[in-house]
Design a protein around this motif. Structure first.
Motif, PDB file in Angstrom:
ATOM      1  N   ARG A  25       5.902  11.226  30.782  1.00  0.00           N
ATOM      2  CA  ARG A  25       6.714  12.411  31.225  1.00  0.00           C
ATOM      3  C   ARG A  25       5.465  13.616  30.858  1.00  0.00           C
ATOM      4  NH1 ARG A  25       9.739  14.010  25.957  1.00  0.00           N
ATOM      5  NH2 ARG A  25       9.212  12.390  24.576  1.00  0.00           N
ATOM      6  N   ASN A  81      17.982  15.162  29.087  1.00  0.00           N
ATOM      7  CA  ASN A  81      18.726  13.984  29.966  1.00  0.00           C
ATOM      8  C   ASN A  81      17.479  13.579  30.990  1.00  0.00           C
ATOM      9  OD1 ASN A  81      21.454  13.503  29.473  1.00  0.00           O
ATOM     10  ND2 ASN A  81      21.691  15.548  30.158  1.00  0.00           N
ATOM     11  N   ASP A  82      16.417  14.312  31.424  1.00  0.00           N
ATOM     12  CA  ASP A  82      15.346  13.854  31.931  1.00  0.00           C
ATOM     13  C   ASP A  82      14.601  12.648  31.378  1.00  0.00           C
ATOM     14  OD1 ASP A  82      15.719  15.777  33.805  1.00  0.00           O
ATOM     15  OD2 ASP A  82      14.361  17.222  33.120  1.00  0.00           O
ATOM     16  N   LEU A  84      15.915  10.555  29.615  1.00  0.00           N
ATOM     17  CA  LEU A  84      16.782   9.555  29.475  1.00  0.00           C
ATOM     18  C   LEU A  84      16.762   8.760  30.909  1.00  0.00           C
ATOM     19  CD1 LEU A  84      20.094  10.719  27.901  1.00  0.00           C
ATOM     20  CD2 LEU A  84      18.287   9.169  26.827  1.00  0.00           C
ATOM     21  N   ARG A  85      16.680   9.587  31.887  1.00  0.00           N
ATOM     22  CA  ARG A  85      16.465   9.182  33.322  1.00  0.00           C
ATOM     23  C   ARG A  85      15.138   8.432  33.645  1.00  0.00           C
ATOM     24  NH1 ARG A  85      19.551  13.779  34.848  1.00  0.00           N
ATOM     25  NH2 ARG A  85      17.868  15.200  34.739  1.00  0.00           N
ATOM     26  N   LEU A  86      14.144   8.967  32.821  1.00  0.00           N
ATOM     27  CA  LEU A  86      12.673   8.244  33.047  1.00  0.00           C
ATOM     28  C   LEU A  86      12.901   6.933  32.221  1.00  0.00           C
ATOM     29  CD1 LEU A  86      10.370  11.305  32.476  1.00  0.00           C
ATOM     30  CD2 LEU A  86      10.521   9.908  34.609  1.00  0.00           C
ATOM     31  N   ASN A  88      15.236   5.089  32.223  1.00  0.00           N
ATOM     32  CA  ASN A  88      15.897   3.899  32.891  1.00  0.00           C
ATOM     33  C   ASN A  88      15.120   3.270  33.888  1.00  0.00           C
ATOM     34  OD1 ASN A  88      18.347   4.507  32.018  1.00  0.00           O
ATOM     35  ND2 ASN A  88      18.987   5.994  33.376  1.00  0.00           N
ATOM     36  N   SER A  89      13.905   3.743  34.135  1.00  0.00           N
ATOM     37  CA  SER A  89      12.914   3.009  35.191  1.00  0.00           C
ATOM     38  C   SER A  89      12.086   1.791  34.370  1.00  0.00           C
ATOM     39  CB  SER A  89      11.804   3.855  35.594  1.00  0.00           C
ATOM     40  OG  SER A  89      11.066   4.409  34.489  1.00  0.00           O
ATOM     41  N   ASN A 249      22.843  12.716  22.532  1.00  0.00           N
ATOM     42  CA  ASN A 249      23.464  11.888  23.400  1.00  0.00           C
ATOM     43  C   ASN A 249      24.467  10.830  22.750  1.00  0.00           C
ATOM     44  OD1 ASN A 249      23.990  11.619  26.190  1.00  0.00           O
ATOM     45  ND2 ASN A 249      23.045   9.453  26.160  1.00  0.00           N
ATOM     46  N   GLN A 269      22.478   1.684  28.114  1.00  0.00           N
ATOM     47  CA  GLN A 269      23.187   2.699  28.758  1.00  0.00           C
ATOM     48  C   GLN A 269      22.889   4.084  28.440  1.00  0.00           C
ATOM     49  OE1 GLN A 269      25.276   0.127  27.596  1.00  0.00           O
ATOM     50  NE2 GLN A 269      24.805  -0.952  29.390  1.00  0.00           N
ATOM     51  N   ARG A 270      21.813   3.956  27.245  1.00  0.00           N
ATOM     52  CA  ARG A 270      21.307   5.269  26.884  1.00  0.00           C
ATOM     53  C   ARG A 270      22.100   6.139  25.934  1.00  0.00           C
ATOM     54  NH1 ARG A 270      17.433   2.668  29.707  1.00  0.00           N
ATOM     55  NH2 ARG A 270      17.341   1.955  27.496  1.00  0.00           N
TER      56      ARG A 270
END
Length: 351
Positions: A25, A81-82, A84-86, A88-89, A249, A269-270
């Motif tokens: 990131r 949140n960005d 968290l989305r990364l 998830n990969s 979160n 689920q973060r």
């Protein structure tokens, strides 16, 4: 963490050591340096690349922190949140994993410490100068991880309390005579924040108590109720201490500690929950690499100002800050002086 879920947070069985590397990131910060010697403008921009790793090796929070600092940079700080989305990969086991957020009781439990989340006074936003305290037995205890403001009892003892409770409060002034505190009891029922706003409007602030005599003076105003004073703290801080992110979160009803859960783990689920730091979980680390890039823009101007005058320097930097809208805390302006040439050029012909 709620008791109905505690079984899912038991220490994990030992597995083979394995780290899952996530995509980088990239964060951008800038440091601008204005150089006036010719004259010129130089900007330095920093691109911050962060690699993050999920380590499939159960450790306590402290041991995980030590591992991350030895192998990488630190336990992972999550700022948006960005992030968290990364995350998830990355393919990780379905389990709880430590992250870098914690609330060390050494900073606040029965002490007036100096750390970022120690107790501090509303009037100064600073920790106690002389360390005076008068906690009741077994206080503060931060029940449910939600007691971050302080009341004083009719006996003069301090207790931590949820800041949303609606209570009476005590304000103070210190201007008549200068430096001597005078206290006023207000019987209106308000939350701690509402009481703070009231005291700042009509007095100096919520009561600040720095010695036994002042504690007795406040206690003398009370009847049989607990009231707000100006002591509070900001809970939870990141392990690397370079991040001041307030992003959270939490899972529903978290945090909910009963006094033993001072470290934070996240699920697949973060979502986050506070947990016992002595339990062994997998964990997230990150590695920070910073790349510096320099960009220079030439500029010239005419001025009759004496640029060797420090006051003139400050005024020019302030004007440039306003002109270029420099408000980011990661951006700074400063002077740099070029060495003078020994032989200055002139328009006169050589003789």
């Amino acid at each position: 963490m709620k008791s109905t879920r505690k079984q899912s947070l038991l220490p994990l069985q030992k597995r083979s050591r394995k780290a899952y590397k996530g995509k980088s990131r990239m964060l951008f910060t800038k440091l601008l340096t204005f150089v006036f010697f010719g004259f010129g403008l130089t900007s330095y921009s920093y691109k911050r690349f962060i690699d993050y790793y999920h380590v499939d090796q159960p450790k306590t929070w402290t041991d995980a922190q030590k591992y991350c600092r030895e192998k990488y940079t630190d336990l992972l700080s999550i700022e948006s949140n960005d992030d968290l989305r990364l995350m998830n990969s990355v393919s990780v086991p379905t389990t709880w994993s430590w992250i870098g957020l914690h609330d060390d009781p050494k900073s606040w439990k029965g002490v007036m410490g100096k750390d970022e989340n120690s107790w501090r006074w509303s009037a100064t936003s600073e920790t106690s100068e002389n360390g005076f305290q008068n906690w009741a037995p077994n206080e503060p205890n931060n029940i449910g991880s939600k007691q971050h403001c302080v009341v004083i009892s009719p006996e003069g003892e301090w207790l931590d309390m949820r800041c949303t409770e609606r209570l009476q409060f005590v304000c103070y002034n210190d201007t008549n005579p200068p430096g001597q505190k005078t206290y006023t009891s207000v019987q209106t029922l308000l939350s701690w924040k509402e009481a703070q706003d009231y005291c700042r409007t009509y007095f100096k602030d919520l009561a600040m108590i720095e010695d036994a005599e002042e504690n007795t003076n406040v206690m003398s105003l009370l009847s049989n109720v607990q009231v707000w004073i100006g002591l509070y703290r900001n809970p939870w801080r990141w392990s690397d201490r370079n991040s001041n992110s307030s992003f959270r979160n939490w899972e529903a009803i978290e945090p909910n500690s009963e006094g033993q859960e001072h470290c934070v783990a996240e699920n697949s689920q973060r979502y986050w929950a506070d947990g016992d730091c002595h339990l062994a979980y997998f964990f997230w680390c990150y590695k920070d690499l910073t790349v510096k890039r320099i960009h220079t823009v030439s500029m010239k101007f005419l001025t009759s100002a004496d640029l060797s005058d420090p006051d003139i320097n400050i005024q020019i930097l302030q004007q440039l800050s306003e002109r270029f809208n420099v408000s980011d805390s990661n951006v700074a302006l400063k002077w740099k002086t070029e060495p003078r040439k020994q032989d200055e050029e002139t328009d006169e012909p050589n003789r």
